[in-house]
Structure formats: C-alpha cells, structure tokens
Design a protein around this motif. Structure first.
Motif, PDB file in Angstrom:
ATOM      1  N   LEU A 196       0.822  -1.203   0.000  1.00 35.24           N
ATOM      2  CA  LEU A 196       0.000   0.000   0.000  1.00 35.24           C
ATOM      3  C   LEU A 196       0.857   1.255   0.000  1.00 35.24           C
ATOM      4  O   LEU A 196       0.566   2.225  -0.713  1.00 35.24           O
ATOM      5  CB  LEU A 196      -0.931  -0.002   1.208  1.00 35.24           C
ATOM      6  N   CYS A 197       1.893   1.251   0.811  1.00 36.26           N
ATOM      7  CA  CYS A 197       2.776   2.416   0.842  1.00 36.26           C
ATOM      8  C   CYS A 197       3.409   2.648  -0.527  1.00 36.26           C
ATOM      9  O   CYS A 197       3.546   3.796  -0.980  1.00 36.26           O
ATOM     10  CB  CYS A 197       3.850   2.235   1.910  1.00 36.26           C
ATOM     11  N   PHE A 198       3.781   1.572  -1.216  1.00 37.68           N
ATOM     12  CA  PHE A 198       4.328   1.728  -2.564  1.00 37.68           C
ATOM     13  C   PHE A 198       3.290   2.333  -3.497  1.00 37.68           C
ATOM     14  O   PHE A 198       3.575   3.277  -4.242  1.00 37.68           O
ATOM     15  CB  PHE A 198       4.805   0.384  -3.103  1.00 37.68           C
ATOM     16  N   LEU A 199       2.091   1.805  -3.477  1.00 36.30           N
ATOM     17  CA  LEU A 199       1.043   2.294  -4.377  1.00 36.30           C
ATOM     18  C   LEU A 199       0.642   3.731  -4.061  1.00 36.30           C
ATOM     19  O   LEU A 199       0.187   4.464  -4.948  1.00 36.30           O
ATOM     20  CB  LEU A 199      -0.168   1.376  -4.299  1.00 36.30           C
ATOM     21  N   LEU A 200       0.829   4.146  -2.807  1.00 36.48           N
ATOM     22  CA  LEU A 200       0.542   5.520  -2.428  1.00 36.48           C
ATOM     23  C   LEU A 200       1.720   6.454  -2.679  1.00 36.48           C
ATOM     24  O   LEU A 200       1.594   7.675  -2.496  1.00 36.48           O
ATOM     25  CB  LEU A 200       0.153   5.586  -0.947  1.00 36.48           C
ATOM     26  N   GLY A 201       2.866   5.882  -3.065  1.00 35.70           N
ATOM     27  CA  GLY A 201       4.043   6.700  -3.353  1.00 35.70           C
ATOM     28  C   GLY A 201       4.671   7.316  -2.126  1.00 35.70           C
ATOM     29  O   GLY A 201       5.296   8.375  -2.200  1.00 35.70           O
ATOM     30  N   ALA A 202       4.516   6.671  -0.976  1.00 37.42           N
ATOM     31  CA  ALA A 202       5.039   7.200   0.280  1.00 37.42           C
ATOM     32  C   ALA A 202       5.808   6.114   1.019  1.00 37.42           C
ATOM     33  O   ALA A 202       5.416   4.945   0.999  1.00 37.42           O
ATOM     34  CB  ALA A 202       3.898   7.711   1.160  1.00 37.42           C
ATOM     35  N   THR A 203       6.884   6.480   1.705  1.00 38.79           N
ATOM     36  CA  THR A 203       7.606   5.497   2.503  1.00 38.79           C
ATOM     37  C   THR A 203       6.792   5.172   3.745  1.00 38.79           C
ATOM     38  O   THR A 203       5.994   5.986   4.223  1.00 38.79           O
ATOM     39  CB  THR A 203       8.994   6.018   2.933  1.00 38.79           C
ATOM     40  N   GLU A 208       9.501  -5.811  15.648  1.00 40.25           N
ATOM     41  CA  GLU A 208      10.036  -5.228  14.421  1.00 40.25           C
ATOM     42  C   GLU A 208       9.696  -6.150  13.252  1.00 40.25           C
ATOM     43  O   GLU A 208       9.734  -7.374  13.377  1.00 40.25           O
ATOM     44  CB  GLU A 208      11.549  -5.063  14.532  1.00 40.25           C
ATOM     45  N   ARG A 209       9.378  -5.555  12.121  1.00 37.47           N
ATOM     46  CA  ARG A 209       9.017  -6.343  10.949  1.00 37.47           C
ATOM     47  C   ARG A 209       9.780  -5.845   9.728  1.00 37.47           C
ATOM     48  O   ARG A 209       9.979  -4.631   9.561  1.00 37.47           O
ATOM     49  CB  ARG A 209       7.516  -6.256  10.686  1.00 37.47           C
ATOM     50  N   PRO A 210      10.228  -6.746   8.839  1.00 33.18           N
ATOM     51  CA  PRO A 210      10.896  -6.305   7.613  1.00 33.18           C
ATOM     52  C   PRO A 210       9.928  -5.500   6.756  1.00 33.18           C
ATOM     53  O   PRO A 210       8.798  -5.916   6.507  1.00 33.18           O
ATOM     54  CB  PRO A 210      11.308  -7.617   6.937  1.00 33.18           C
ATOM     55  N   THR A 211      10.380  -4.349   6.325  1.00 34.35           N
ATOM     56  CA  THR A 211       9.545  -3.413   5.581  1.00 34.35           C
ATOM     57  C   THR A 211      10.276  -3.017   4.301  1.00 34.35           C
ATOM     58  O   THR A 211      11.444  -2.649   4.340  1.00 34.35           O
ATOM     59  CB  THR A 211       9.259  -2.169   6.443  1.00 34.35           C
ATOM     60  N   VAL A 230      13.082   5.599  -4.828  1.00 35.32           N
ATOM     61  CA  VAL A 230      12.796   6.586  -5.866  1.00 35.32           C
ATOM     62  C   VAL A 230      11.298   6.810  -6.015  1.00 35.32           C
ATOM     63  O   VAL A 230      10.819   7.949  -6.048  1.00 35.32           O
ATOM     64  CB  VAL A 230      13.416   6.152  -7.220  1.00 35.32           C
ATOM     65  N   CYS A 231      10.532   5.732  -6.085  1.00 33.06           N
ATOM     66  CA  CYS A 231       9.088   5.853  -6.308  1.00 33.06           C
ATOM     67  C   CYS A 231       8.328   6.303  -5.071  1.00 33.06           C
ATOM     68  O   CYS A 231       7.190   6.769  -5.179  1.00 33.06           O
ATOM     69  CB  CYS A 231       8.520   4.521  -6.794  1.00 33.06           C
ATOM     70  N   GLN A 232       8.942   6.154  -3.904  1.00 38.12           N
ATOM     71  CA  GLN A 232       8.262   6.515  -2.656  1.00 38.12           C
ATOM     72  C   GLN A 232       8.997   7.657  -1.976  1.00 38.12           C
ATOM     73  O   GLN A 232      10.212   7.571  -1.749  1.00 38.12           O
ATOM     74  CB  GLN A 232       8.189   5.285  -1.728  1.00 38.12           C
ATOM     75  N   THR A 233       8.281   8.708  -1.667  1.00 43.86           N
ATOM     76  CA  THR A 233       8.873   9.868  -1.027  1.00 43.86           C
ATOM     77  C   THR A 233       8.651   9.821   0.479  1.00 43.86           C
ATOM     78  O   THR A 233       7.690   9.217   0.961  1.00 43.86           O
ATOM     79  CB  THR A 233       8.255  11.164  -1.583  1.00 43.86           C
ATOM     80  N   GLY A 234       9.566  10.484   1.208  1.00 38.95           N
ATOM     81  CA  GLY A 234       9.445  10.534   2.651  1.00 38.95           C
ATOM     82  C   GLY A 234      10.686   9.992   3.327  1.00 38.95           C
ATOM     83  O   GLY A 234      11.600   9.468   2.674  1.00 38.95           O
ATOM     84  N   PRO A 235      10.741  10.099   4.640  1.00 35.49           N
ATOM     85  CA  PRO A 235      11.914   9.622   5.387  1.00 35.49           C
ATOM     86  C   PRO A 235      12.041   8.111   5.335  1.00 35.49           C
ATOM     87  O   PRO A 235      11.064   7.393   5.119  1.00 35.49           O
ATOM     88  CB  PRO A 235      11.637  10.108   6.810  1.00 35.49           C
ATOM     89  N   ALA A 236      13.253   7.648   5.515  1.00 41.34           N
ATOM     90  CA  ALA A 236      13.539   6.215   5.546  1.00 41.34           C
ATOM     91  C   ALA A 236      14.827   6.014   6.332  1.00 41.34           C
ATOM     92  O   ALA A 236      15.641   6.932   6.445  1.00 41.34           O
ATOM     93  CB  ALA A 236      13.690   5.656   4.127  1.00 41.34           C
ATOM     94  N   PRO A 237      15.038   4.835   6.904  1.00 39.89           N
ATOM     95  CA  PRO A 237      16.262   4.575   7.665  1.00 39.89           C
ATOM     96  C   PRO A 237      17.495   4.743   6.794  1.00 39.89           C
ATOM     97  O   PRO A 237      17.510   4.384   5.610  1.00 39.89           O
ATOM     98  CB  PRO A 237      16.098   3.124   8.118  1.00 39.89           C
ATOM     99  N   ALA A 238      18.543   5.284   7.392  1.00 42.14           N
ATOM    100  CA  ALA A 238      19.789   5.474   6.653  1.00 42.14           C
ATOM    101  C   ALA A 238      20.481   4.146   6.406  1.00 42.14           C
ATOM    102  O   ALA A 238      21.148   3.954   5.400  1.00 42.14           O
ATOM    103  CB  ALA A 238      20.713   6.414   7.423  1.00 42.14           C
ATOM    104  N   ARG A 239      20.320   3.215   7.339  1.00 46.77           N
ATOM    105  CA  ARG A 239      20.952   1.905   7.222  1.00 46.77           C
ATOM    106  C   ARG A 239      19.880   0.874   6.948  1.00 46.77           C
ATOM    107  O   ARG A 239      18.861   0.800   7.629  1.00 46.77           O
ATOM    108  CB  ARG A 239      21.709   1.550   8.507  1.00 46.77           C
ATOM    109  N   THR A 240      20.096   0.064   5.936  1.00 48.03           N
ATOM    110  CA  THR A 240      19.152  -0.983   5.572  1.00 48.03           C
ATOM    111  C   THR A 240      19.849  -2.319   5.542  1.00 48.03           C
ATOM    112  O   THR A 240      21.067  -2.401   5.386  1.00 48.03           O
ATOM    113  CB  THR A 240      18.515  -0.718   4.197  1.00 48.03           C
ATOM    114  N   ALA A 241      19.072  -3.353   5.684  1.00 49.29           N
ATOM    115  CA  ALA A 241      19.611  -4.713   5.668  1.00 49.29           C
ATOM    116  C   ALA A 241      19.537  -5.269   4.263  1.00 49.29           C
ATOM    117  O   ALA A 241      18.534  -5.123   3.581  1.00 49.29           O
ATOM    118  CB  ALA A 241      18.824  -5.606   6.618  1.00 49.29           C
TER     119      ALA A 241
END
Length: 284
Positions: A171-178, A249-252, A257-268
């Motif tokens: 849903l977040c992808f389809l809404l274009g938001a992180t 915690e859940r993998p997200t 590029v397609c989703q705007t908004g904040p996101a963690p600087a470090r990803t797995a």
C-alpha cells in the motif's frame, strides 16, 4: 502473520466444513476451557472479523481464535491423516460426522457467549472485508494521529482491520510514500485513496491461492520480499529495513525513488529467501 484475505479464506473453509452440522467431537486443549464440551451442538457459521475467527455454535456460544504468526486451522475428511504438525501443537479439535477441523499452534483460543463477542473484537476498526465497511471512518482513524508513521498506522487494527506486513509495504508503494512518512504529511489526494485502495487489494486476493498486487503474472508483488531486486516501475533496487508495529520489528520494503518521505539510513541486504518475504498463503 496471516492477513485479512488469508483469514477470510480460512473462515470460508471452516464454514464450508462445519456450518449446519452437529459436532460429534469437541476438544479444546487450553487450560481454561479444557472441560468445555460442544458435542451435540450445531455449528451455525464461521465468520472472519479482521484477523480474528468467530465460530458460532448452537446455544449462543462462540469459539474465538486468532492465528497470529504461526497458527493454522486444517480441515480433514473422515479417516484422513492429520498433517498440520505434531500432536502437542494441537489446541482445538471440532469434528462432525464427515469432517474434522484441527487448530494448530493457536495463540488465542477462547469460548465466550456470542452476545459478548464485542469483548474480543469490539476494539477493531472497520473491517476491510466485512459487510459494515466504512471508508470514511477508516480514513479518519488513520489520520487521527498525524505524527504517526504511515506503516505503523496501517498495521494498527484499531484503525482498519485486515492489513498485515505484506499489504502495509504494498500500500505504501502504491501511495508513493515510505512507511516512515508521518501520516499528516501524506498529500490529501493520496490519503483519500487509501481506504478504498486497501479494500480493493484485499477483495481482489481473497479468492486467490497466491496473493497478487501488481495485476500481472509475475512478479506478484511490487516491493514486499524483493530486497535488492529492481523496482518494477523505475528499476532502482528495492530496500528493506525493520519497522515496529507496537509488538515487534518487521521487515519493511520500499523503493527509494518511487516513494517519497523519510527512511532509515541503514538498511539490511536481505534476499527473498532470508527475509521471510513470501507472498504465498501460510498453512491454514
């Protein structure tokens, strides 16, 4: 964790197997209800409520169950070997003359008066697959805490019932938001689309054996379980990080590029095999 569409399918299987038949076997293997006996009562119906299952039986009783991460209801024909797991994982057995429903690893199992079902499910928001769906109320619930992260708000069953971790990411992808975008920062025109978009996704998948949100033959999902693989829209590698839902915690997953908004600087750097990102149905 099974999501609303998976629970809807489980309810339909149980209803098809049990509704209208008299119970010839009843075994609730939880201490509080171990002495309860439902034999001789007719099963009236099995209905889903968000991620909850309500098995209503004659005499004004309801068996309430929730699958959470690992629970499953299996239905077997008379004489068929049970294959849902070892015997010590069985929490409930409901049998008729020709079918037996066996509940494995059920973390929530309680017998209550049907008139008191609200005690178990009254806290839930509008049910995405329920007859009383209310899009306006669902949206108002989500927007009620504008500082809350979008992904967390979608997982909160008090806002709207039925979304799990897969649909959260999709849903977040389809809404274009992180998933980390504050709900209040979601543009109004996108926010207004959220409830009906969520409902359409679950309705489209409630009869499918394999969940699909892309509308194509494959891949079936836009971002969930696709860490490191190219985004289906822009080709940028999909990212994954952990996001809490109030319990764990859940993998997200998201496209940077397609989703705007904040996101963690470090990803797995998770692969589909190591992330648990399968879109097939859990064993139910």
């Amino acid at each position: 964790m099974p999501e609303g569409d998976s629970v809807w399918q489980a309810a339909r299987r149980l209803d098809d197997a049990l509704a209208g038949s008299v119970l010839t076997r009843s075994d609730l293997r939880v201490p509080r209800f171990a002495t309860a006996d439902l034999t001789g009562r007719t099963v009236l119906e099995v209905v889903p409520r968000g991620k909850h299952l309500l098995t209503r039986v004659e005499g004004g009783l309801t068996l309430h169950s929730h699958l959470r991460m690992d629970g499953a209801w299996k239905v077997y024909a008379a004489g068929q070997r049970w294959t849902g797991g070892p015997a010590h994982q069985i929490r409930a057995i409901l049998g008729t003359a020709d079918r037996t429903a066996v509940g494995y690893r059920l973390p929530v199992l309680e017998l209550m008066r049907t008139a008191e079902e609200n005690r178990a499910v009254g806290h839930l928001g509008p049910d995405l697959l329920g007859p009383g769906w209310d899009a306006d109320r669902a949206l108002a619930n989500v927007l009620g805490a504008p500082e809350r992260r979008l992904g967390e708000a979608l997982l909160d069953q008090r806002n709207l019932a039925g979304i799990g971790n897969v649909y959260k990411s999709e849903l977040c992808f389809l809404l274009g938001a992180t998933p980390w975008l504050p709900v209040g920062a979601l543009p109004a025109e996108r926010a207004e689309k959220l409830p009906d978009l969520a409902r359409r996704l679950l309705e489209a998948n409630r009869d499918r054996p394999v969940r699909n949100t892309t509308g194509r033959r494959g891949p079936d999902l836009f971002v969930y379980g696709r860490a490191g693989l190219p985004c289906l829209r822009c080709g940028t590698p999909v990212r994954v990080a952990e996001q809490g839902d109030g319990s764990r915690e859940r993998p997200t997953y998201w496209c940077p590029v397609c989703q705007t908004g904040p996101a963690p600087a470090r990803t797995a750097a998770r692969s589909r095999e190591t992330s648990g990102g399968t879109h097939s149905r859990p064993g139910e």
